[in-house]
Design a protein around this motif. Structure first.
Motif, PDB file in Angstrom:
ATOM      1  N   CYS A   1       0.804  -1.231   0.000  1.00  0.00           N
ATOM      2  CA  CYS A   1       0.000   0.000   0.000  1.00  0.00           C
ATOM      3  C   CYS A   1       0.831   1.271   0.000  1.00  0.00           C
ATOM      4  CB  CYS A   1      -0.948   0.004   1.199  1.00  0.00           C
ATOM      5  SG  CYS A   1      -2.299  -1.182   1.052  1.00  0.00           S
ATOM      6  N   LEU A   2       2.150   1.142   0.118  1.00  0.00           N
ATOM      7  CA  LEU A   2       3.027   2.311   0.065  1.00  0.00           C
ATOM      8  C   LEU A   2       3.448   2.611  -1.368  1.00  0.00           C
ATOM      9  CD1 LEU A   2       5.549   2.033   3.054  1.00  0.00           C
ATOM     10  CD2 LEU A   2       4.073   3.981   2.550  1.00  0.00           C
ATOM     11  N   LYS A   3       3.538   3.887  -1.706  1.00  0.00           N
ATOM     12  CA  LYS A   3       4.111   4.294  -2.982  1.00  0.00           C
ATOM     13  C   LYS A   3       5.610   3.975  -2.989  1.00  0.00           C
ATOM     14  CE  LYS A   3       0.930   8.219  -3.431  1.00  0.00           C
ATOM     15  NZ  LYS A   3       0.822   9.708  -3.502  1.00  0.00           N
ATOM     16  N   MET A   4       6.180   3.851  -4.167  1.00  0.00           N
ATOM     17  CA  MET A   4       7.630   3.695  -4.248  1.00  0.00           C
ATOM     18  C   MET A   4       8.285   4.932  -3.628  1.00  0.00           C
ATOM     19  SD  MET A   4       9.869   1.514  -5.095  1.00  0.00           S
ATOM     20  CE  MET A   4       8.845   0.450  -6.135  1.00  0.00           C
ATOM     21  N   GLY A   5       9.226   4.724  -2.740  1.00  0.00           N
ATOM     22  CA  GLY A   5       9.833   5.832  -2.013  1.00  0.00           C
ATOM     23  C   GLY A   5       9.055   6.214  -0.765  1.00  0.00           C
ATOM     24  N   GLY A   6       7.939   5.500  -0.508  1.00  0.00           N
ATOM     25  CA  GLY A   6       7.144   5.772   0.684  1.00  0.00           C
ATOM     26  C   GLY A   6       7.832   5.300   1.948  1.00  0.00           C
ATOM     27  N   LEU A   7       7.331   5.741   3.090  1.00  0.00           N
ATOM     28  CA  LEU A   7       7.992   5.507   4.369  1.00  0.00           C
ATOM     29  C   LEU A   7       7.077   4.769   5.342  1.00  0.00           C
ATOM     30  CD1 LEU A   7       9.537   9.074   4.681  1.00  0.00           C
ATOM     31  CD2 LEU A   7      10.794   6.979   4.134  1.00  0.00           C
ATOM     32  N   PHE A   8       7.644   3.773   5.993  1.00  0.00           N
ATOM     33  CA  PHE A   8       6.953   3.009   7.025  1.00  0.00           C
ATOM     34  C   PHE A   8       7.582   3.354   8.365  1.00  0.00           C
ATOM     35  CE2 PHE A   8       6.474  -1.467   9.016  1.00  0.00           C
ATOM     36  CZ  PHE A   8       5.307  -1.087   9.672  1.00  0.00           C
ATOM     37  N   VAL A   9       6.772   3.939   9.263  1.00  0.00           N
ATOM     38  CA  VAL A   9       7.244   4.329  10.592  1.00  0.00           C
ATOM     39  C   VAL A   9       6.767   3.275  11.585  1.00  0.00           C
ATOM     40  CG1 VAL A   9       7.308   6.140  12.338  1.00  0.00           C
ATOM     41  CG2 VAL A   9       7.036   6.753   9.918  1.00  0.00           C
ATOM     42  N   LEU A  10       7.697   2.586  12.210  1.00  0.00           N
ATOM     43  CA  LEU A  10       7.372   1.471  13.099  1.00  0.00           C
ATOM     44  C   LEU A  10       7.908   1.721  14.499  1.00  0.00           C
ATOM     45  CD1 LEU A  10       6.237  -1.449  13.387  1.00  0.00           C
ATOM     46  CD2 LEU A  10       8.528  -2.261  12.753  1.00  0.00           C
ATOM     47  N   GLU A  11       7.046   1.536  15.488  1.00  0.00           N
ATOM     48  CA  GLU A  11       7.444   1.573  16.900  1.00  0.00           C
ATOM     49  C   GLU A  11       7.279   0.151  17.453  1.00  0.00           C
ATOM     50  OE1 GLU A  11       6.132   3.712  21.130  1.00  0.00           O
ATOM     51  OE2 GLU A  11       4.692   3.448  19.514  1.00  0.00           O
ATOM     52  N   PRO A  12       8.299  -0.693  17.322  1.00  0.00           N
ATOM     53  CA  PRO A  12       8.164  -2.083  17.768  1.00  0.00           C
ATOM     54  C   PRO A  12       8.250  -2.204  19.285  1.00  0.00           C
ATOM     55  CG  PRO A  12      10.389  -1.698  16.981  1.00  0.00           C
ATOM     56  CD  PRO A  12       9.645  -0.403  16.767  1.00  0.00           C
ATOM     57  N   GLN A  13       7.347  -2.991  19.846  1.00  0.00           N
ATOM     58  CA  GLN A  13       7.431  -3.257  21.280  1.00  0.00           C
ATOM     59  C   GLN A  13       8.470  -4.346  21.549  1.00  0.00           C
ATOM     60  OE1 GLN A  13       4.196  -3.254  19.666  1.00  0.00           O
ATOM     61  NE2 GLN A  13       2.678  -2.673  21.220  1.00  0.00           N
ATOM     62  N   PRO A  14       9.288  -4.179  22.572  1.00  0.00           N
ATOM     63  CA  PRO A  14      10.340  -5.160  22.872  1.00  0.00           C
ATOM     64  C   PRO A  14       9.769  -6.538  23.190  1.00  0.00           C
ATOM     65  CG  PRO A  14      10.698  -3.107  24.064  1.00  0.00           C
ATOM     66  CD  PRO A  14       9.338  -3.019  23.477  1.00  0.00           C
ATOM     67  N   TRP A  15      10.559  -7.573  22.941  1.00  0.00           N
ATOM     68  CA  TRP A  15      10.132  -8.944  23.164  1.00  0.00           C
ATOM     69  C   TRP A  15       9.765  -9.205  24.617  1.00  0.00           C
ATOM     70  CZ3 TRP A  15       8.177 -12.929  20.881  1.00  0.00           C
ATOM     71  CH2 TRP A  15       8.241 -14.192  21.479  1.00  0.00           C
ATOM     72  N   ASP A  16      10.460  -8.560  25.550  1.00  0.00           N
ATOM     73  CA  ASP A  16      10.186  -8.843  26.961  1.00  0.00           C
ATOM     74  C   ASP A  16       8.815  -8.337  27.425  1.00  0.00           C
ATOM     75  OD1 ASP A  16      10.597  -6.109  27.190  1.00  0.00           O
ATOM     76  OD2 ASP A  16      12.486  -6.274  28.278  1.00  0.00           O
ATOM     77  N   THR A  17       8.135  -7.548  26.594  1.00  0.00           N
ATOM     78  CA  THR A  17       6.788  -7.090  26.950  1.00  0.00           C
ATOM     79  C   THR A  17       5.718  -8.089  26.500  1.00  0.00           C
ATOM     80  OG1 THR A  17       6.439  -5.826  24.901  1.00  0.00           O
ATOM     81  CG2 THR A  17       7.545  -4.697  26.728  1.00  0.00           C
TER      82      THR A  17
END
Length: 277
Positions: A202-218
């Motif tokens: 769903c992103l355009k070429m050159g588009g940006l994915f902003v991810l805030e991953p939760q740590p594994w220990d959570t």
């Protein structure tokens, strides 16, 4: 289609916390502050797992986005997001409206802001917070001009499984704040891979994915919310530290860590991945 999520659901097994922003009470979200000031200007943005719409509204109101779509699996949260949109509109003063000149000709800008013309040196016609508390938010005018709040919309959907009308036009930016753990626990490794694939698609070429991953220990605390999550967790092989490698296989660049923000259990990194193929 996913089963609707109702307010009487006791445990937020999808990460759909009600009152989430009472725990993260920011008018200006610190995660957005890690991104360049022009990051969203003129962009089409998808906010996945938007909760009550605080981040969605901030991007639409003060970050210069052309369009922002917030999606969440919980219809109660989406109704709260529509209410948040109206509240933010009511409380914005004319001088802080961030209306874009190219999308709102001058004579229409004045009408949108109020019945009386407002100059750059006068901001006395805005709706005080006390009025919003006492009488409720102002109605949003039907005549939109592409600026806030008309550039913000919300949809109830399990976005991993179901498309929305805005998807085919693709997005410049996709946000995934505080959702990877819940997608992973509910849908296992294959579901998380499908989520990343959908973002890439769903992103355009050159588009940006902003991810805030939760740590594994959570994950250990979260999986105790239900027997389904507990059972699914037994089969998880992917780890948050390996998400970047998985995204590269799909066609994203190695990514850039923009910083770490938050306190206590909310202290997490924010990473940005560019779609390069």
């Amino acid at each position: 289609m996913p089963l609707p999520v109702h307010a009487d659901q006791v445990l937020p097994v999808y990460g759909n916390y009600h009152g989430y922003y009472s725990k993260r009470p920011f008018i200006q979200d610190p995660r957005l502050a890690l991104l360049p000031t022009d990051f969203f200007v003129g962009k089409r943005v998808l906010d996945i797992g938007c909760n009550e719409g605080w981040v969605t509204c901030e991007i639409g109101q003060s970050r210069g986005a052309q369009q922002v779509v917030g999606v969440d699996i919980d219809d109660t949260l989406i109704r709260a997001a529509w209410k948040r949109r109206r509240t933010v509109w009511s409380l914005q003063s004319p001088e802080h409206g961030h209306l874009r000149e190219e999308s709102c000709p001058r004579h229409r800008r004045q009408r949108v802001l109020g019945d009386a013309p407002t100059t750059d040196h006068s901001a006395h016609n805005y709706f005080p917070a006390s009025c919003e508390h006492s009488y409720g938010p102002l109605p949003i005018p039907n005549r939109g001009c592409g600026a806030f709040p008309h550039n913000v919309t919300f949809r109830t959907v399990d976005w991993i499984k179901d498309k929305i009308p805005e998807d085919p036009n693709q997005y410049d930016v996709v946000l995934g704040f505080s959702i990877s753990k819940w997608i992973h626990l509910n849908n296992k490794d294959d579901g998380l891979k499908e989520f990343f694939h959908r973002v890439h698609q769903c992103l355009k070429m050159g588009g940006l994915f902003v991810l805030e991953p939760q740590p594994w220990d959570t994950y250990s605390k979260a999986r105790r919310m239900s027997e389904t999550l507990k059972e699914n967790a037994k089969y998880l092989q992917l780890r948050p530290d390996g998400f970047g490698e998985l995204l590269q296989e799909l066609g994203f660049n190695p990514g850039q860590r923009m910083g770490v923000t938050g306190k206590g259990g909310f202290r997490r990194p924010v990473d940005v991945y560019l779609k390069q193929r």
